[in-house]
Design an enzyme around this catalytic site. Sequence first.
Site, mmCIF file in Angstrom:
data_model
loop_
_atom_site.group_PDB
_atom_site.id
_atom_site.type_symbol
_atom_site.label_atom_id
_atom_site.label_comp_id
_atom_site.label_asym_id
_atom_site.label_seq_id
_atom_site.Cartn_x
_atom_site.Cartn_y
_atom_site.Cartn_z
ATOM 1 N N GLU A 97 48.291 -8.993 20.434
ATOM 2 C CA GLU A 97 48.524 -9.055 18.979
ATOM 3 C C GLU A 97 47.197 -9.013 18.224
ATOM 4 O OE1 GLU A 97 51.157 -12.279 17.879
ATOM 5 O OE2 GLU A 97 52.355 -12.036 19.690
ATOM 6 N N GLU A 106 54.041 -18.831 23.065
ATOM 7 C CA GLU A 106 53.458 -20.041 22.449
ATOM 8 C C GLU A 106 54.115 -21.333 22.950
ATOM 9 O OE1 GLU A 106 53.613 -19.462 18.219
ATOM 10 O OE2 GLU A 106 52.348 -17.687 18.286
HETATM 11 C C1 XIL Z 1 54.806 -12.653 12.817
HETATM 12 C C2 XIL Z 1 55.139 -11.395 12.051
HETATM 13 O O1 XIL Z 1 53.986 -10.586 11.956
HETATM 14 C C3 XIL Z 1 55.616 -11.762 10.668
HETATM 15 O O2 XIL Z 1 56.067 -10.607 9.970
HETATM 16 C C4 XIL Z 1 56.759 -12.779 10.760
HETATM 17 O O3 XIL Z 1 57.111 -13.198 9.468
HETATM 18 C C5 XIL Z 1 56.362 -13.972 11.605
HETATM 19 O O4 XIL Z 1 55.914 -13.527 12.867
HETATM 20 N N1 XIL Z 1 52.445 -14.730 16.845
HETATM 21 C C6 XIL Z 1 53.492 -13.969 17.289
HETATM 22 C C7 XIL Z 1 54.138 -12.982 16.392
HETATM 23 O O5 XIL Z 1 53.817 -14.031 18.493
HETATM 24 O O6 XIL Z 1 55.500 -12.799 16.687
HETATM 25 C C8 XIL Z 1 53.969 -13.363 14.937
HETATM 26 O O7 XIL Z 1 54.479 -12.296 14.145
HETATM 27 C C9 XIL Z 1 52.516 -13.650 14.644
HETATM 28 C C10 XIL Z 1 52.013 -14.792 15.473
#
Ligand code: XIL
Length: 384
Positions: free
Chosen positions: A297, A192
């Site tokens: 994701e 990101e």
């Molecule tokens: C999220 C996790 O799912 C949560 O449990 C945590 O509290 C915050 O991070 N983009 C990403 C992930 O790259 O690492 C994130 O994961 C969700 C958004």
Amino acid sequence: MIFISRGISYFCRNATGKLNMKIYTITISMKYSTFLIPILFFVSLTISSSCKGGDIPENPIVTDSVKPLRDMSPFPFGAAINITKIKTNTAYINTVKREFSSITAENAMKMVNLSPAKDQYSWTDADYLVNFAEENHMRIHGHCLVWHNSHTSWVSNYSGTKEEWKTLLKNYITTVVSRYKGRVASWDVVNEILLDDGTPRQTIWYNKIGWEYVALAFQTAHEADPNAVLFYNEYGQEYSKTKMKAINDTVKSLISRGVPINGIGLQMHTNINQSATNMVDAIQQTALTGLIIHVSELDIAVNRDKNSAYVLSTADLETQKSRYRSISAAMSLIPEAQNWGITTWGVSDNDSWLTSNPDYPLLFDKNYEPKICYDGVQEGFSVK
Ligand code: XIL
């Protein structure tokens, strides 16, 4: 002179599920072709049959009647893993072992968990996941080395010169990647780093080091494990053409300057209001960079208005199935050498990070039964 180029390529997965590509290209002149071509054909058959038999591990808990994702998918199929559930919840553990050929640590490999204090590391949970992946013949994708949301207060409070910040970042990446060298197949090196308008996100790393932190992160990870596949992971490709273009242009520009980037991760936290066309376009346009791509994701929310009183409907589940099918079909058409697969962000609707409102974004219901979108994914595989 006329030359005939014969390329014999095959792909096989090693015991950790990591994709290995071996390409044998032999160029021979016409005058030798008549006797060399049959020999090459025989050699290619021998190589490819020994690869199939020896390198793709059997799924240990499959019966004839079930056809899990890890066996049906033409590319690695993974899930983000919650460290507590993978240690304690039997239904969760069984589903993960049965269905997935790749795992990503949902949180256990983030800086906030690995490095609670300067020069201090806490490896227990990350080690657990790496061991779990190896014991179950799964690939492990490392997530993530540099993310603005994942450092603790010691980093925020750190005071140093630009050179000291660079040293801090380098030491962290070297320590983590070296520990898992040869075991973690791939890393989201930066996560990101761009805003939706395509400009750099003003993270702590950007503010202390400047844009060069990105190149530094990739170079350091590459030096620590030259065989690891290195990704820039980002969200938004499916909802913003501007951002997608900025992501792809940024990667091309970094690579042209010699930065070792192998792939682009598309997070794809999306919802059923998003069109299938946009989702598929995101995958196809990113693949046109020629880099490895990973839908890293994936979750498809049904409660697209984030309504606290949302009630699940059959119509929404059908739309969700259709979207999952489109994504799986699009990935099935990506060349194997470029295909790092699909990872869903969680296992069942009980495990999703989307908890502020009722939602059902994943492939398994709260009882770990496959939903109809699971069938949609499987249908998508067969477009190939
Ligand atoms: C999220 C996790 O799912 C949560 O449990 C945590 O509290 C915050 O991070 N983009 C990403 C992930 O790259 O690492 C994130 O994961 C969700 C958004």
